[in-house]
Design a protein around this motif. Structure first.
Motif, short mmCIF file in Angstrom:
data_model
loop_
_atom_site.label_atom_id
_atom_site.label_comp_id
_atom_site.label_asym_id
_atom_site.label_seq_id
_atom_site.Cartn_x
_atom_site.Cartn_y
_atom_site.Cartn_z
N GLY A 96 0.81 -1.18 0.01
CA GLY A 96 0.23 -0.09 0.19
C GLY A 96 0.94 1.30 -0.09
N ILE A 97 1.94 1.32 0.75
CA ILE A 97 2.83 2.48 0.82
C ILE A 97 3.52 2.61 -0.48
N ILE A 98 3.98 1.45 -1.04
CA ILE A 98 4.75 1.52 -2.41
C ILE A 98 3.59 2.17 -3.35
N ASN A 99 2.47 1.58 -3.30
CA ASN A 99 1.50 2.04 -4.37
C ASN A 99 1.45 3.67 -4.45
N ALA A 100 1.63 4.12 -3.20
CA ALA A 100 1.41 5.85 -3.17
C ALA A 100 2.59 6.45 -3.96
N VAL A 158 7.67 -2.25 -6.67
CA VAL A 158 8.08 -0.79 -7.17
C VAL A 158 7.99 -0.99 -8.68
N MET A 159 8.60 -2.13 -9.17
CA MET A 159 8.31 -2.24 -10.78
C MET A 159 6.95 -2.30 -11.25
N ALA A 160 5.85 -2.91 -10.31
CA ALA A 160 4.64 -2.71 -10.78
C ALA A 160 4.07 -1.52 -10.92
N VAL A 161 4.37 -0.78 -9.79
CA VAL A 161 4.18 0.69 -9.97
C VAL A 161 4.54 1.67 -10.93
N PHE A 162 5.81 1.24 -11.35
CA PHE A 162 6.44 1.91 -12.42
C PHE A 162 5.86 1.89 -13.68
N PHE A 163 5.30 0.37 -13.73
CA PHE A 163 4.76 0.03 -15.07
C PHE A 163 3.32 0.94 -15.10
N TYR A 164 2.65 1.06 -13.86
CA TYR A 164 1.43 1.70 -13.98
C TYR A 164 1.55 3.26 -14.14
N ALA A 165 2.66 3.69 -13.69
CA ALA A 165 3.00 5.12 -14.27
C ALA A 165 2.89 5.26 -15.70
N PHE A 166 3.51 4.39 -16.46
CA PHE A 166 3.50 4.39 -17.95
C PHE A 166 2.05 4.27 -18.53
N TYR A 167 1.20 3.66 -17.84
CA TYR A 167 -0.34 3.60 -18.26
C TYR A 167 -0.80 4.88 -17.90
N GLY A 168 -0.35 5.63 -17.11
CA GLY A 168 -1.41 6.94 -16.79
C GLY A 168 -0.61 7.95 -17.79
N VAL A 169 0.48 7.99 -18.04
CA VAL A 169 1.01 8.73 -19.12
C VAL A 169 0.57 8.60 -20.39
N PHE A 170 0.58 7.28 -20.75
CA PHE A 170 -0.17 6.90 -21.91
C PHE A 170 -1.39 7.55 -22.20
N MET A 246 -6.37 9.47 -3.46
CA MET A 246 -5.30 8.67 -3.38
C MET A 246 -4.21 8.27 -2.62
N ASN A 247 -4.09 9.53 -1.89
CA ASN A 247 -3.05 9.54 -0.71
C ASN A 247 -3.53 8.62 0.46
N LEU A 248 -4.94 8.28 0.48
CA LEU A 248 -5.45 7.70 1.49
C LEU A 248 -5.29 6.15 1.66
N MET A 249 -4.69 5.49 0.30
CA MET A 249 -4.58 4.32 0.00
C MET A 249 -3.83 3.47 1.14
N PRO A 250 -2.45 4.16 1.39
CA PRO A 250 -1.52 3.47 2.34
C PRO A 250 -2.08 3.50 3.90
N ILE A 275 6.98 10.64 5.05
CA ILE A 275 8.23 11.30 4.11
C ILE A 275 7.58 11.23 2.79
N ILE A 276 7.24 9.97 2.47
CA ILE A 276 6.45 9.58 0.96
C ILE A 276 5.26 10.46 0.53
N LEU A 277 4.32 10.69 1.54
CA LEU A 277 3.55 11.53 1.21
C LEU A 277 3.61 13.10 1.20
#
Length: 294
Positions: A96-100, A158-170, A246-250, A275-277
């Protein structure tokens, strides 16, 4: 409008619950199997309503065929598949924290694809968030990072979240003029096709009394209900105000994991999460165009 504010809250709660479900069911079904069943359930539910509409819009779908294929690969197969794999090696709290971290990764992916140059707030905020992420993964002691084998699940997430960032940008780059439910339906169809080689190689676990509830939850609520609630929230509140929730997810994930999975919430989770938030909030300052893509 209080009911409009409740829309993104319920959506994030559903997604947070799915992270806990992902961790719970990892002992009862393989990552490939639950990922395939999840999208199969969603596809079966949508087909009676969306297949006639998709057929009517078939020319529009053909125009964006390759774009749908790419979106499905990044958003549904790589992101979800890696997340299900990560659940075997890490906790729901860490997931959950990494997903943020998605908004921060989105900034860097936007540099690569959209050629958007981040401002100083984005740079400092991203570095701050990355520091917080390492603090969480290392459990409060950076010396623990040397034990790479003990962090395999976090690395996968972390890799999963990185790929999802591509999804949002596309999504932002292409801005497809396709009804959202048709877009979702076509992407789900692609995801089922993508799963076939993995099923042939790894096999497909059967559905039984240990995993059926988790499969149905994953196929109905986070796959269909949460996106619908989120889209309605964007319609009523706007993308900028909606994305803040979305910051509520963690927080939601940690609470669910604590009471259901009996996972510990440690001081390192608190410090690293804060720190992340803070870094995310700073990174989004005067960067609304980037935040819209997440």
């Amino acid at each position: 409008m209080w009911w409009a504010v409740s829309l993104p809250i319920f959506a994030v709660l559903i997604w947070s619950m799915n992270i806990a479900v992902t961790r719970y069911v990892s002992d009862y079904i393989s990552p490939v199997s639950i990922s395939f069943y999840r999208w199969l359930v969603a596809f079966v539910i949508l087909t009676p309503f969306m297949l006639p509409k998709a057929w009517q819009q078939r020319q529009l779908i053909q125009q964006h065929f390759m774009q749908f294929a790419v979106l499905s690969a990044f958003g549904m197969v790589l992101y979800q598949g890696l997340a299900y794999s990560a659940a075997h090696y890490t906790t729901a709290t860490n997931m959950g924290i990494i997903n943020a971290f998605i908004p921060v990764f989105t900034i860097f992916v936007s540099i690569l694809i959209l050629r958007e140059i981040p401002n100083r707030f984005a740079v400092v905020g991203s570095l701050l968030s990355f520091f917080g992420l390492l603090y969480v993964i290392s459990r409060g002691s950076f010396a623990n990072l040397a034990q790479l084998g003990g962090h395999w699940g976090d690395v996968l997430m972390v890799m999963a979240v990185f790929f999802y960032a591509f999804y949002g940008v596309f999504l932002k780059k292409w801005q497809l003029k396709v009804p959202l439910l048709i877009s979702l339906y076509v992407q789900i169809a692609f995801s089922l096709v993508y799963h076939l080689p993995f099923i042939l190689y790894f096999g497909l676990d059967s559905i039984n009394h240990d995993n059926v509830a988790s499969v149905l939850y994953a196929g109905i609520f986070p796959s269909l209900m949460a996106p619908l609630l989120w889209m309605l929230a964007v319609q009523y509140l706007g993308p900028n105000r909606t994305s803040i929730f979305m910051n509520l997810m963690p927080v939601f994930t940690a609470i669910i994991a604590y009471f259901w999975l009996r996972e510990d919430w440690t001081v390192s989770h608190t410090i690293g999460g804060v720190i992340i938030l803070l870094g995310i909030a700073l990174a989004q300052k005067k960067s609304l165009s980037v935040k819209n893509s997440t």
